[in-house]
Design an enzyme around this catalytic site. Structure first.
Site, PDB file in Angstrom:
ATOM      1  N   CYS A   2       0.839  -1.202   0.000  1.00 50.16           N
ATOM      2  CA  CYS A   2       0.000   0.000   0.000  1.00 50.16           C
ATOM      3  C   CYS A   2       0.876   1.254   0.000  1.00 50.16           C
ATOM      4  O   CYS A   2       2.079   1.203   0.262  1.00 50.16           O
ATOM      5  CB  CYS A   2      -0.983  -0.016   1.179  1.00 50.16           C
ATOM      6  SG  CYS A   2      -0.376   0.728   2.698  1.00 50.16           S
ATOM      7  N   CYS A   5       2.805   1.875   3.180  1.00 47.87           N
ATOM      8  CA  CYS A   5       3.914   0.923   3.316  1.00 47.87           C
ATOM      9  C   CYS A   5       5.079   1.335   2.411  1.00 47.87           C
ATOM     10  O   CYS A   5       6.246   1.162   2.777  1.00 47.87           O
ATOM     11  CB  CYS A   5       3.448  -0.497   3.000  1.00 47.87           C
ATOM     12  SG  CYS A   5       2.555  -1.290   4.361  1.00 47.87           S
ATOM     13  N   ASP A  28       0.802  15.559   5.844  1.00 49.04           N
ATOM     14  CA  ASP A  28      -0.160  15.168   4.810  1.00 49.04           C
ATOM     15  C   ASP A  28       0.144  15.943   3.524  1.00 49.04           C
ATOM     16  O   ASP A  28       0.443  17.139   3.556  1.00 49.04           O
ATOM     17  CB  ASP A  28      -1.591  15.448   5.278  1.00 49.04           C
ATOM     18  CG  ASP A  28      -2.630  14.728   4.443  1.00 49.04           C
ATOM     19  OD1 ASP A  28      -3.271  13.805   4.964  1.00 49.04           O
ATOM     20  OD2 ASP A  28      -2.789  15.084   3.248  1.00 49.04           O
ATOM     21  N   HIS A  44       1.780  -3.048   8.528  1.00 49.96           N
ATOM     22  CA  HIS A  44       0.507  -2.802   7.847  1.00 49.96           C
ATOM     23  C   HIS A  44      -0.655  -3.315   8.685  1.00 49.96           C
ATOM     24  O   HIS A  44      -0.815  -4.516   8.877  1.00 49.96           O
ATOM     25  CB  HIS A  44       0.485  -3.440   6.458  1.00 49.96           C
ATOM     26  CG  HIS A  44      -0.771  -3.133   5.708  1.00 49.96           C
ATOM     27  ND1 HIS A  44      -0.906  -2.023   4.920  1.00 49.96           N
ATOM     28  CD2 HIS A  44      -1.968  -3.755   5.692  1.00 49.96           C
ATOM     29  CE1 HIS A  44      -2.131  -1.973   4.427  1.00 49.96           C
ATOM     30  NE2 HIS A  44      -2.790  -3.028   4.878  1.00 49.96           N
ATOM     31  N   ASN A  82     -10.221   7.709  10.056  1.00 53.57           N
ATOM     32  CA  ASN A  82     -11.344   7.281   9.221  1.00 53.57           C
ATOM     33  C   ASN A  82     -11.289   5.768   9.068  1.00 53.57           C
ATOM     34  O   ASN A  82     -10.202   5.200   8.898  1.00 53.57           O
ATOM     35  CB  ASN A  82     -11.268   7.971   7.858  1.00 53.57           C
ATOM     36  CG  ASN A  82     -11.415   9.480   7.969  1.00 53.57           C
ATOM     37  OD1 ASN A  82     -12.176   9.972   8.795  1.00 53.57           O
ATOM     38  ND2 ASN A  82     -10.690  10.216   7.147  1.00 53.57           N
ATOM     39  N   GLY A  88     -14.899   7.194   5.149  1.00 57.17           N
ATOM     40  CA  GLY A  88     -14.106   8.016   4.232  1.00 57.17           C
ATOM     41  C   GLY A  88     -12.635   7.657   4.203  1.00 57.17           C
ATOM     42  O   GLY A  88     -11.785   8.474   3.841  1.00 57.17           O
ATOM     43  N   HIS A  93      -4.487   1.707   5.294  1.00 52.91           N
ATOM     44  CA  HIS A  93      -3.401   1.472   6.251  1.00 52.91           C
ATOM     45  C   HIS A  93      -3.709   2.422   7.412  1.00 52.91           C
ATOM     46  O   HIS A  93      -3.787   3.640   7.200  1.00 52.91           O
ATOM     47  CB  HIS A  93      -2.042   1.798   5.593  1.00 52.91           C
ATOM     48  CG  HIS A  93      -0.837   1.552   6.439  1.00 52.91           C
ATOM     49  ND1 HIS A  93       0.242   0.787   6.013  1.00 52.91           N
ATOM     50  CD2 HIS A  93      -0.509   1.978   7.681  1.00 52.91           C
ATOM     51  CE1 HIS A  93       1.170   0.761   6.956  1.00 52.91           C
ATOM     52  NE2 HIS A  93       0.737   1.492   7.992  1.00 52.91           N
ATOM     53  N   HIS A  95      -4.213   5.084   9.938  1.00 54.67           N
ATOM     54  CA  HIS A  95      -3.534   6.373  10.127  1.00 54.67           C
ATOM     55  C   HIS A  95      -4.403   7.306  10.931  1.00 54.67           C
ATOM     56  O   HIS A  95      -5.628   7.278  10.842  1.00 54.67           O
ATOM     57  CB  HIS A  95      -3.154   7.005   8.772  1.00 54.67           C
ATOM     58  CG  HIS A  95      -4.295   7.155   7.814  1.00 54.67           C
ATOM     59  ND1 HIS A  95      -4.784   6.094   7.084  1.00 54.67           N
ATOM     60  CD2 HIS A  95      -5.055   8.221   7.476  1.00 54.67           C
ATOM     61  CE1 HIS A  95      -5.792   6.506   6.327  1.00 54.67           C
ATOM     62  NE2 HIS A  95      -5.990   7.800   6.553  1.00 54.67           N
TER      63      HIS A  95
HETATM   64  P1  5GP Z   1      -7.980   9.063   4.568  1.00 55.68           P
HETATM   65  O1  5GP Z   1      -8.978   9.718   3.642  1.00 55.68           O
HETATM   66  O2  5GP Z   1      -7.656   7.666   4.129  1.00 55.68           O
HETATM   67  O3  5GP Z   1      -8.367   9.155   6.024  1.00 55.68           O
HETATM   68  O4  5GP Z   1      -6.689   9.943   4.483  1.00 55.68           O
HETATM   69  C1  5GP Z   1      -5.653   9.699   3.584  1.00 55.68           C
HETATM   70  C2  5GP Z   1      -4.753  10.913   3.653  1.00 55.68           C
HETATM   71  O5  5GP Z   1      -3.519  10.580   3.067  1.00 55.68           O
HETATM   72  C3  5GP Z   1      -5.299  12.129   2.887  1.00 55.68           C
HETATM   73  O6  5GP Z   1      -5.403  13.237   3.778  1.00 55.68           O
HETATM   74  C4  5GP Z   1      -4.255  12.361   1.794  1.00 55.68           C
HETATM   75  O7  5GP Z   1      -4.028  13.734   1.541  1.00 55.68           O
HETATM   76  C5  5GP Z   1      -3.030  11.665   2.355  1.00 55.68           C
HETATM   77  N1  5GP Z   1      -2.121  11.119   1.361  1.00 55.68           N
HETATM   78  C6  5GP Z   1      -2.467  10.297   0.320  1.00 55.68           C
HETATM   79  N2  5GP Z   1      -1.380   9.954  -0.384  1.00 55.68           N
HETATM   80  C7  5GP Z   1      -0.322  10.568   0.222  1.00 55.68           C
HETATM   81  C8  5GP Z   1       1.090  10.577  -0.055  1.00 55.68           C
HETATM   82  O8  5GP Z   1       1.589   9.965  -0.993  1.00 55.68           O
HETATM   83  N3  5GP Z   1       1.861  11.317   0.768  1.00 55.68           N
HETATM   84  C9  5GP Z   1       1.348  12.003   1.824  1.00 55.68           C
HETATM   85  N4  5GP Z   1       2.211  12.707   2.586  1.00 55.68           N
HETATM   86  N5  5GP Z   1       0.037  11.998   2.131  1.00 55.68           N
HETATM   87  C10 5GP Z   1      -0.795  11.298   1.326  1.00 55.68           C
HETATM   88 ZN    ZN Z   2       0.363  -0.497   4.363  1.00 50.78          ZN
END
Ligand code: 5GP
Ligand code: ZN
Length: 110
Positions: A2, A5, A28, A44, A82, A88, A93, A95
């Protein structure tokens, strides 16, 4: 593997804020607040639904360390995770979003 990861493996660059053996904090890529940091376990785990209690205790301590390092511990901040489709969650993974640096609105959702 992912996307988070791949960040842990160094295959995708990230702006690191803090890390230890078990967890990583990085900015982010698409911030929605002046401070928007993501905290992830280095192994993971799909979401909060799958995490064990010991990891939750440790990651909570780590989140507080990150908030101190980011200078938002005293003024306050928000921690969000989330879970799944309705929650959402875009990256499968576990977070935690750490949001701060301003007085955050509490929006009506849904
Ligand atoms: P989720 O919607 O899954 O709770 O949040 C995923 C978060 O990961 C989003 O706020 C998005 O901006 C962030 N994100 C997605 N891809 C990347 C990345 O490649 N690098 C960083 N630093 N943040 C990412
Ligand atoms: Zn992962």
């Amino acid at each position: 593997m992912c996307i988070f990861c791949k960040i842990i493996a160094g295959e995708i660059p990230s702006n690191k804020v803090l890390e230890n053996e078990e967890f990583l904090a990085f900015n982010d890529i698409n911030p929605i607040a002046p401070v928007h940091i993501l905290v992830i376990p280095k192994i993971h785990i799909k979401s909060l639904n799958e995490v064990d209690n010991e990891t939750i205790v440790k990651i909570t301590e780590f989140i507080k360390e990150v908030a101190k390092k980011a200078g938002i511990f005293e003024d306050g901040y928000r921690v969000i995770t989330n879970i799944g489709e309705n929650g959402g969650q875009e990256v499968p993974h576990l977070h935690f979003h750490i949001l701060g640096g301003t007085k955050l609105a509490w929006p009506k959702l849904g």
